[in-house]
Design a protein around this motif. Structure first.
Motif, short mmCIF file in Angstrom:
data_model
loop_
_atom_site.label_atom_id
_atom_site.label_comp_id
_atom_site.label_asym_id
_atom_site.label_seq_id
_atom_site.Cartn_x
_atom_site.Cartn_y
_atom_site.Cartn_z
N PHE A 436 -9.45 6.45 3.76
CA PHE A 436 -10.28 5.25 3.87
C PHE A 436 -9.49 3.95 3.99
N GLU A 437 -8.44 3.75 3.24
CA GLU A 437 -7.70 2.50 3.27
C GLU A 437 -6.22 2.77 3.55
N GLU A 438 -5.54 1.73 4.04
CA GLU A 438 -4.10 1.78 4.25
C GLU A 438 -3.42 0.95 3.16
N GLY A 439 -2.25 1.39 2.76
CA GLY A 439 -1.46 0.64 1.80
C GLY A 439 -0.31 -0.07 2.48
N ILE A 440 0.17 -1.14 1.87
CA ILE A 440 1.34 -1.86 2.38
C ILE A 440 2.55 -1.37 1.60
N THR A 441 3.46 -0.71 2.28
CA THR A 441 4.59 -0.05 1.64
C THR A 441 5.57 -1.08 1.08
N MET A 442 5.85 -0.95 -0.22
CA MET A 442 6.69 -1.92 -0.92
C MET A 442 8.06 -1.37 -1.30
N LEU A 443 8.09 -0.16 -1.88
CA LEU A 443 9.33 0.41 -2.40
C LEU A 443 9.41 1.89 -2.09
N ARG A 444 10.62 2.36 -1.88
CA ARG A 444 10.90 3.80 -1.81
C ARG A 444 11.99 4.09 -2.82
N ASN A 445 11.68 4.94 -3.78
CA ASN A 445 12.62 5.24 -4.87
C ASN A 445 13.10 3.97 -5.57
N VAL A 460 -0.15 7.65 5.21
CA VAL A 460 0.57 8.86 4.82
C VAL A 460 1.99 8.45 4.46
N TRP A 461 2.45 8.91 3.29
CA TRP A 461 3.80 8.60 2.83
C TRP A 461 4.53 9.89 2.48
N ARG A 462 5.69 10.10 3.09
CA ARG A 462 6.58 11.19 2.67
C ARG A 462 7.27 10.77 1.38
N LEU A 463 7.21 11.62 0.37
CA LEU A 463 7.78 11.24 -0.92
C LEU A 463 9.26 11.59 -1.03
N GLY A 464 9.72 12.62 -0.33
CA GLY A 464 11.08 13.09 -0.50
C GLY A 464 11.20 13.91 -1.78
N GLU A 465 12.26 14.70 -1.88
CA GLU A 465 12.45 15.52 -3.06
C GLU A 465 12.69 14.63 -4.28
N SER A 466 11.83 14.77 -5.28
CA SER A 466 11.88 13.98 -6.51
C SER A 466 11.80 12.48 -6.24
N GLY A 467 11.23 12.11 -5.11
CA GLY A 467 11.18 10.71 -4.71
C GLY A 467 9.86 10.05 -5.07
N SER A 468 9.76 8.77 -4.72
CA SER A 468 8.54 8.01 -5.00
C SER A 468 8.37 6.92 -3.96
N VAL A 469 7.13 6.49 -3.79
CA VAL A 469 6.79 5.38 -2.91
C VAL A 469 5.78 4.49 -3.63
N THR A 470 5.98 3.19 -3.59
CA THR A 470 5.06 2.23 -4.20
C THR A 470 4.44 1.38 -3.09
N PHE A 471 3.13 1.18 -3.18
CA PHE A 471 2.44 0.42 -2.14
C PHE A 471 1.32 -0.41 -2.75
N GLN A 472 0.93 -1.43 -2.01
CA GLN A 472 -0.21 -2.28 -2.39
C GLN A 472 -1.45 -1.78 -1.69
N ILE A 473 -2.56 -1.68 -2.45
CA ILE A 473 -3.80 -1.15 -1.88
C ILE A 473 -4.97 -2.04 -2.31
N GLN A 474 -5.87 -2.28 -1.38
CA GLN A 474 -7.10 -3.02 -1.66
C GLN A 474 -8.26 -2.24 -1.07
N PHE A 475 -9.07 -1.65 -1.93
CA PHE A 475 -10.22 -0.89 -1.45
C PHE A 475 -11.34 -1.85 -1.09
N GLY A 476 -12.02 -1.54 0.01
CA GLY A 476 -12.93 -2.49 0.60
C GLY A 476 -14.39 -2.26 0.33
N GLU A 477 -15.18 -2.54 1.30
CA GLU A 477 -16.60 -2.80 1.15
C GLU A 477 -17.43 -1.56 0.82
N PHE A 478 -17.03 -0.42 1.29
CA PHE A 478 -17.82 0.79 1.07
C PHE A 478 -17.61 1.34 -0.33
#
Length: 557
Positions: A436-445, A460-478
């Motif tokens: 439903f929503e897209e995030g703005i990618t901020m950090l990887r590991n 879609v974000w690939r996490l990598g082995e033991s990795g992490s991704v941080t993103f900003q998300i704003q859910f909208g009208e629905f």
């Protein structure tokens, strides 16, 4: 195109006998429009699959996100879709969230991989004022990206969808799928648009390509090589259907997880008629858990017996003339002027702001899961299947998928949150998809990611082995029921998927309260009241508007 809602009726004409499936696949379907801004009942992942002999109507609203917050009077010409000629239809919303390269695929819980592998998928292009699909129209809004000119909008003569996948066959030449392997499904036959070893004739000019990784479990890394094995430069212009602010010149695409879409432009004008260019996969797998090794272009061109999908997958052939696909019968020639452009700026950056709250969503491997309750799975699943892939929220207990369990609750549309997706272990990778929503990618590991990801909008974000991704998300009208899950669809089916409940926060609207869970059967639908995980609801939130389901667990024909 934006500004033209569509009702799409999907008929299920599959055999009524589940056993007539050649060993795998389920004869029930729900179609997910990945990743359009649609209501939950039309997202295709709200446990609304339907049965043979029935149809389901999806309302694809072509709504632009933030239409209740930004440009509410539809005065910004950049927030628009093409009309039936060469003009625009303005729409409310934020032009920075316009979408382009999308796709649709089956999303029947517990059987997604099998159904998509059999071909229940397709590419979808979203057209807008800036991304018009007309390379010669100059009106101050249109970017004039390579596409064509014979139609007012939506030209595809020089704008080409490429669906990359793999498959395996049995001794009889039919598709083979291992329904017992929980790690992932790898094929040994490379496919592009479901053809083996295809070639594509191109003129010596600029082309736009929209590359989708539609494999079940295989990651890809694609690059172009000329006849001497040298890399052919490309311009990266969109990630997961979202235009990047500034085009990026690359010698190869980044690693591409399952369901990720990369748009790039290749300028063939430096080649002569008769030249050939290979599209090469650099990434070797040993199993479906994660990639094993990234090979150099020189090594990848030679292929390897360890993984038959490493090496050339598609060949471009430079020719002097091709027939138009937009207006059949018209011949396009190498001497025609190329008036397409690749502007230095494609869109504007959405800023990172202080969030209302943060969440940690961890994807791991833990026991046999808890999808199966006293009455089985919701929805029904294989009778003897275990579920090793799990999700846990904010460090609490791990759970596997249950469509009647809410793992993440969003109390009000418009609130900005920062989420971290974390891979809970080594030895595997997960491409995680948020509906439903897209995030703005901020950090990887914890660090600034590379330029193709940094501050880019993605789903879609690939996490990598033991990795992490941080993103900003704003859910909208629905409001309503959506999901996030691993898009290694085998991991998803076993059952790395969690329900998200969006509340509109607007009193009197149907989704101001938690929605009951639909449970489809051959003879009708009954509804159940969902469980809400305590860690999934924000602190201080109380469920004051719960809609209790009216139970009818045995619909009759």
């Amino acid at each position: 195109r934006y500004g033209e809602p569509i009702v799409t009726r999907i008929y299920n004409d599959l055999p009524t006998d589940r056993a007539k499936n050649n060993g795998f696949g389920r004869n029930e379907t729900q179609l997910h429009f990945h990743n359009a801004h649609n209501g939950a009942e039309s997202d295709g992942a709200a446990n609304v699959h339907h049965f043979p002999g029935t149809f389901y109507d999806y309302r694809w609203s072509t709504a632009l996100a933030r239409r209740d917050k930004i440009n509410t009077q539809a005065g910004d010409r950049r927030a628009s879709g093409p009309d039936d000629n060469t003009g625009l239809v303005n729409v409310a919303g934020d032009f920075r969230e316009l979408q382009g390269s999308m796709w649709a695929h089956d999303h029947r819980f517990f059987f997604t991989a099998e159904n998509v592998y059999k071909g229940n998928l397709g590419a979808i292009n979203y057209y807008s004022g800036p991304d018009r699909g007309n390379e010669e129209l100059s009106d101050g809004v249109n970017l004039r990206l390579p596409s064509g000119k014979l139609l007012g909008w939506g030209n595809t003569d020089f704008d080409v969808n490429l669906i990359f996948s793999d498959c395996a066959c049995d001794a009889g030449g039919q598709l083979y799928f291992d329904i017992f392997d929980t790690d992932g499904m790898l094929g040994d036959v490379p496919l592009v648009n479901f053809g083996f070893a295809p070639f594509f004739e191109v003129l010596p000019r600029k082309y736009r390509f929209r590359a989708l990784n539609a494999c079940m479990s295989r990651f890809l890394k694609l690059g172009l090589a000329d006849a001497k094995g040298n890399p052919v430069p490309i311009k990266f212009i969109a990630n997961d259907g979202n235009l990047v602010v500034t085009p990026l010149t690359l010698t190869a695409l980044p690693v591409q997880g399952i369901a990720e879409r990369y748009d790039f432009i290749v300028d063939f004008s430096g080649f002569k008629i008769g030249d050939r260019i290979q599209v090469v996969n650099h990434l070797r797998h040993e199993d479906g858990r994660r990639p094993k090794e990234e090979l150099s272009l020189a090594r990848a061109l030679k292929g390897t017996s360890e993984d038959p999908v490493v090496g050339p997958m598609l060949e471009f052939r430079i020719v002097g003339a091709v027939e138009s696909v937009d207006v059949p019968g018209v011949i396009l020639r190498s001497t025609d002027p190329d008036k397409s452009q690749v502007p230095a700026t494609l869109t504007e950056q959405i800023p990172i702001v202080t969030p209302v709250r943060t969440r940690l969503v961890e994807f791991g491997r833990s026991g046999t899961g808890d999808s199966r309750g006293p009455n089985g799975c919701t929805p029904d699943c294989g009778e003897t299947v275990n579920f090793p892939w799990t999700i846990r929220i904010n460090g609490e207990s791990s759970h596997s998928m249950n469509a009647n369990r809410i793992s993440l609750l969003i109390p009000k549309a418009g609130e900005v949150e920062h989420w971290t997706y974390k891979n809970g272990g080594g030895g595997w990778d997960h491409p995680i998809h948020l509906h439903f929503e897209e995030g703005i990618t901020m950090l990887r590991n914890g660090q600034t990611p590379g330029p193709t990801e940094n501050l880019q909008r993605k789903d879609v974000w690939r996490l990598g082995e033991s990795g992490s991704v941080t993103f900003q998300i704003q859910f909208g009208e629905f409001g309503g029921s959506y999901v996030n899950h691993c898009h290694n669809t085998v991991h998803e089916d076993f059952a790395m998927l969690a329900r998200i409940q969006l509340l509109t926060g607007v009193a009197g609207t149907p989704q101001a309260a938690v929605t009951p869970t639909p449970n489809p059967t051959e003879y009708g639908v009954y509804f159940t009241t969902p469980e809400i995980l305590p860690e999934g609801a924000p602190k201080g939130w109380t469920n004051t508007q719960q809609v209790q389901a009216q139970l009818n667990t045995s619909p009759k024909p």
